[in-house]
Design a protein around this motif. Structure first.
Motif, PDB file in Angstrom:
ATOM      1  N   ALA A 167      51.963  42.307  58.782  1.00 54.92           N
ATOM      2  CA  ALA A 167      51.610  41.656  58.831  1.00 54.92           C
ATOM      3  C   ALA A 167      50.672  40.515  58.650  1.00 54.92           C
ATOM      4  O   ALA A 167      50.724  39.177  58.423  1.00 54.92           O
ATOM      5  N   PHE A 168      49.927  41.507  57.195  1.00 50.74           N
ATOM      6  CA  PHE A 168      48.845  40.477  56.580  1.00 50.74           C
ATOM      7  C   PHE A 168      48.301  40.928  55.566  1.00 50.74           C
ATOM      8  O   PHE A 168      48.638  42.528  55.772  1.00 50.74           O
ATOM      9  N   ASP A 169      48.559  40.306  54.389  1.00 48.79           N
ATOM     10  CA  ASP A 169      47.978  41.504  52.821  1.00 48.79           C
ATOM     11  C   ASP A 169      47.548  40.514  52.007  1.00 48.79           C
ATOM     12  O   ASP A 169      47.312  39.350  51.296  1.00 48.79           O
ATOM     13  N   LEU A 170      46.220  41.113  52.081  1.00 48.06           N
ATOM     14  CA  LEU A 170      44.575  40.123  51.629  1.00 48.06           C
ATOM     15  C   LEU A 170      45.059  40.564  49.956  1.00 48.06           C
ATOM     16  O   LEU A 170      44.770  39.543  48.809  1.00 48.06           O
ATOM     17  N   SER A 171      45.896  41.331  50.227  1.00 50.19           N
ATOM     18  CA  SER A 171      45.988  42.003  48.106  1.00 50.19           C
ATOM     19  C   SER A 171      46.642  40.818  47.020  1.00 50.19           C
ATOM     20  O   SER A 171      45.900  40.467  46.111  1.00 50.19           O
ATOM     21  N   ARG A 172      47.976  40.229  48.189  1.00 47.42           N
ATOM     22  CA  ARG A 172      47.979  38.855  47.035  1.00 47.42           C
ATOM     23  C   ARG A 172      47.361  37.491  46.348  1.00 47.42           C
ATOM     24  O   ARG A 172      47.410  37.425  45.686  1.00 47.42           O
ATOM     25  N   GLN A 173      46.348  37.537  47.875  1.00 48.51           N
ATOM     26  CA  GLN A 173      45.366  36.694  47.790  1.00 48.51           C
ATOM     27  C   GLN A 173      44.487  36.957  46.545  1.00 48.51           C
ATOM     28  O   GLN A 173      44.353  35.943  45.272  1.00 48.51           O
ATOM     29  N   THR A 174      43.607  37.875  46.565  1.00 45.58           N
ATOM     30  CA  THR A 174      42.607  38.125  46.251  1.00 45.58           C
ATOM     31  C   THR A 174      43.201  38.852  44.139  1.00 45.58           C
ATOM     32  O   THR A 174      42.840  38.398  43.436  1.00 45.58           O
ATOM     33  N   ARG A 175      44.564  39.140  44.293  1.00 46.00           N
ATOM     34  CA  ARG A 175      44.805  39.411  42.840  1.00 46.00           C
ATOM     35  C   ARG A 175      44.726  37.690  42.280  1.00 46.00           C
ATOM     36  O   ARG A 175      44.206  37.529  41.232  1.00 46.00           O
ATOM     37  N   GLN A 176      45.471  36.867  43.006  1.00 46.85           N
ATOM     38  CA  GLN A 176      45.566  35.252  42.120  1.00 46.85           C
ATOM     39  C   GLN A 176      43.947  34.805  42.378  1.00 46.85           C
ATOM     40  O   GLN A 176      43.738  34.154  41.113  1.00 46.85           O
ATOM     41  N   LEU A 177      43.437  34.968  42.934  1.00 44.57           N
ATOM     42  CA  LEU A 177      41.965  34.979  42.430  1.00 44.57           C
ATOM     43  C   LEU A 177      41.259  35.473  41.795  1.00 44.57           C
ATOM     44  O   LEU A 177      39.539  35.468  41.730  1.00 44.57           O
ATOM     45  N   GLU A 178      41.388  36.606  41.792  1.00 46.27           N
ATOM     46  CA  GLU A 178      40.663  37.717  40.450  1.00 46.27           C
ATOM     47  C   GLU A 178      39.469  37.451  40.043  1.00 46.27           C
ATOM     48  O   GLU A 178      38.363  37.889  39.742  1.00 46.27           O
ATOM     49  N   SER A 179      39.875  36.597  39.009  1.00 45.27           N
ATOM     50  CA  SER A 179      39.238  36.170  37.726  1.00 45.27           C
ATOM     51  C   SER A 179      37.551  35.018  38.593  1.00 45.27           C
ATOM     52  O   SER A 179      36.561  35.655  37.939  1.00 45.27           O
ATOM     53  N   GLU A 180      38.078  34.413  39.162  1.00 45.57           N
ATOM     54  CA  GLU A 180      37.575  33.285  39.943  1.00 45.57           C
ATOM     55  C   GLU A 180      36.031  34.487  40.971  1.00 45.57           C
ATOM     56  O   GLU A 180      35.121  33.645  41.158  1.00 45.57           O
ATOM     57  N   LEU A 181      37.016  35.078  41.605  1.00 41.37           N
ATOM     58  CA  LEU A 181      35.423  35.941  42.665  1.00 41.37           C
ATOM     59  C   LEU A 181      34.979  36.896  41.569  1.00 41.37           C
ATOM     60  O   LEU A 181      33.583  36.937  42.014  1.00 41.37           O
ATOM     61  N   GLN A 182      35.447  37.499  40.518  1.00 35.67           N
ATOM     62  CA  GLN A 182      35.031  38.445  39.497  1.00 35.67           C
ATOM     63  C   GLN A 182      33.455  37.416  39.101  1.00 35.67           C
ATOM     64  O   GLN A 182      32.449  38.254  38.868  1.00 35.67           O
ATOM     65  N   ALA A 183      33.556  36.250  38.351  1.00 36.30           N
ATOM     66  CA  ALA A 183      32.586  35.820  38.073  1.00 36.30           C
ATOM     67  C   ALA A 183      31.796  35.255  38.786  1.00 36.30           C
ATOM     68  O   ALA A 183      31.071  35.664  38.857  1.00 36.30           O
ATOM     69  N   ALA A 184      31.985  35.108  40.252  1.00 37.88           N
ATOM     70  CA  ALA A 184      30.815  34.096  41.584  1.00 37.88           C
ATOM     71  C   ALA A 184      30.206  35.672  41.897  1.00 37.88           C
ATOM     72  O   ALA A 184      28.785  35.529  42.054  1.00 37.88           O
ATOM     73  N   ILE A 185      30.598  37.184  41.383  1.00 40.01           N
ATOM     74  CA  ILE A 185      30.090  38.204  42.311  1.00 40.01           C
ATOM     75  C   ILE A 185      28.971  38.737  40.851  1.00 40.01           C
ATOM     76  O   ILE A 185      28.089  39.108  40.890  1.00 40.01           O
ATOM     77  N   ALA A 186      29.758  38.231  39.709  1.00 41.20           N
ATOM     78  CA  ALA A 186      28.853  38.971  38.713  1.00 41.20           C
ATOM     79  C   ALA A 186      27.231  38.231  38.635  1.00 41.20           C
ATOM     80  O   ALA A 186      26.449  38.082  38.530  1.00 41.20           O
TER      81      ALA A 186
END
Length: 370
Positions: A5-24
């Motif tokens: 019904a919903f899969d957040l992991s697909r989106q996270t994989r696409q944005l992984e490098s951007e998200l990691q940089a923001a969190i860091a």
């Protein structure tokens, strides 16, 4: 083929490098409470929709703080819909005010503005329409019929429009949710209050930190409801993508609707989109004959689906003291019996949509494929 019904992991994989940089960046700054990332996200959000934006801990608090900013409390009434998530009415009750329910329009699932006006009493302090599933309620008609404050429950409607006006920028105040499954989702709980009135924005900022504008000086009984800085960083990354995600949801919804029509699945009623509205499809919600049996069949075929919401608020056990009874809001009750939300997220594929529709068609005895 298994289709969630919903899969957040697909989106996270696409944005992984951007998200990691923001969190860091946040981690290295050491500023975890109302840091620069929160301020930047509030400014970006506010500029995009032409409002003042105040980050809070979650969507439920967003509605509560909007009500509090308007001084709504014990003895007051707030008119809202029974076909919504519990937080809508729960936020009213948290202020000490009394939620007054009014029925929905069955085709849009949103508050019927004409019927809502019939519930206005001398104690009515505000209207609280819900922009359900990504479709804005008709706030314009509501404002013609009700001269008091309107608070938009825009939890599911970021980017939606009605007569060209953005969700969250039509009423006096609005509350958004950034729960992970929303069209713009955080990595946990997060929310936003919006308003075009500077004084109300300032009041929400005060109430979200224990009623304090100056540290250790308290003007009102507020709460602790600050947008987490790490969540703000995640949301800032995702905010740059929400227009393309919205367009993708709309394209998938159009494919669902067209294919259901092509296969002649008359037992299913697709979502309604009024000509004056832009639906952002937080959910693609159908009304279906034999809904529970259809959902069970989809599950057996590896396809996820969800019922939002199986019990309308006026029939919830905790709200029985409000004095409502079964049959009082027939459209809300009919929706609860028949709605089914099909898989909907930007990373869903066209083949997956087709598989869902073909499975529905088989359940009802219709054949054919694209």
């Amino acid at each position: 083929m298994r289709i969630p019904a919903f899969d957040l992991s697909r989106q996270t994989r696409q944005l992984e490098s951007e998200l990691q940089a923001a969190i860091a960046e946040v981690a290295l700054s050491g500023q975890f409470i109302l840091g620069p990332a929160v301020t930047r996200f509030e400014q970006t959000f506010g500029e995009a929709f032409g409002v003042h934006a105040i980050g809070v801990a979650n969507g439920s608090d967003a509605l509560y703080l909007a009500l509090r900013a308007l001084d709504i409390g014990p003895g007051d009434e707030v008119i809202t819909t029974p076909f919504t998530f519990f937080a809508t009415a729960g936020s009213v009750l948290r202020t000490g005010a009394h939620p007054v329910f009014t029925d929905i329009q069955l085709d849009t699932f949103n508050m019927d503005p004409v019927e809502a006006s019939a519930h206005v009493s001398p104690r009515t302090r505000a209207m609280l329409p819900v922009h359900l599933f990504g479709l804005m309620a008709d706030v314009d008609t509501l404002r013609v019929r009700f001269r008091g404050p309107v608070i938009e429950d825009a939890a599911q409607a970021i980017g939606a429009r009605f007569h060209g006006q953005w969700a969250g920028a039509v009423g006096d105040m609005a509350g958004f949710s950034f729960f992970p499954t929303k069209n713009l989702g955080a990595w946990g709980d997060a929310g936003m209050v919006t308003t075009k009135t500077p004084g109300l924005a300032d009041k929400v900022r005060m109430l979200r930190v224990h009623g304090s504008r100056q540290k250790y000086h308290h003007e009102a009984l507020g709460i602790n409801s600050r947008l987490d800085t790490l969540q703000a960083a995640v949301l800032s990354v995702k905010f740059t993508h929400w227009p393309e995600w919205t367009a993708r949801r709309q394209a998938l919804a159009a494919r669902y609707t067209a294919y259901l029509k092509d296969l002649g699945v008359s037992e299913v009623v697709p979502p309604t989109i009024p000509s004056e509205a832009e639906h952002v499809f937080h959910q693609y919600t159908i009304r279906a004959d034999r809904r529970d049996a259809l959902q069970a069949y989809l599950k057996d075929q590896g396809i996820g689906s969800t019922v939002y919401y199986p019990v309308p608020l006026h029939l919830q056990p905790i709200l029985q003291d409000l004095g409502y009874r079964k049959g009082q809001f027939p459209h809300a009750e009919e929706a609860s019996r028949t709605v089914l939300s099909l898989p909907m997220f930007p990373e869903l594929t066209e083949d997956e949509v087709d598989q869902v529709v073909e499975t529905i068609a088989r359940f009802y005895g219709h054949g054919g494929t694209r």
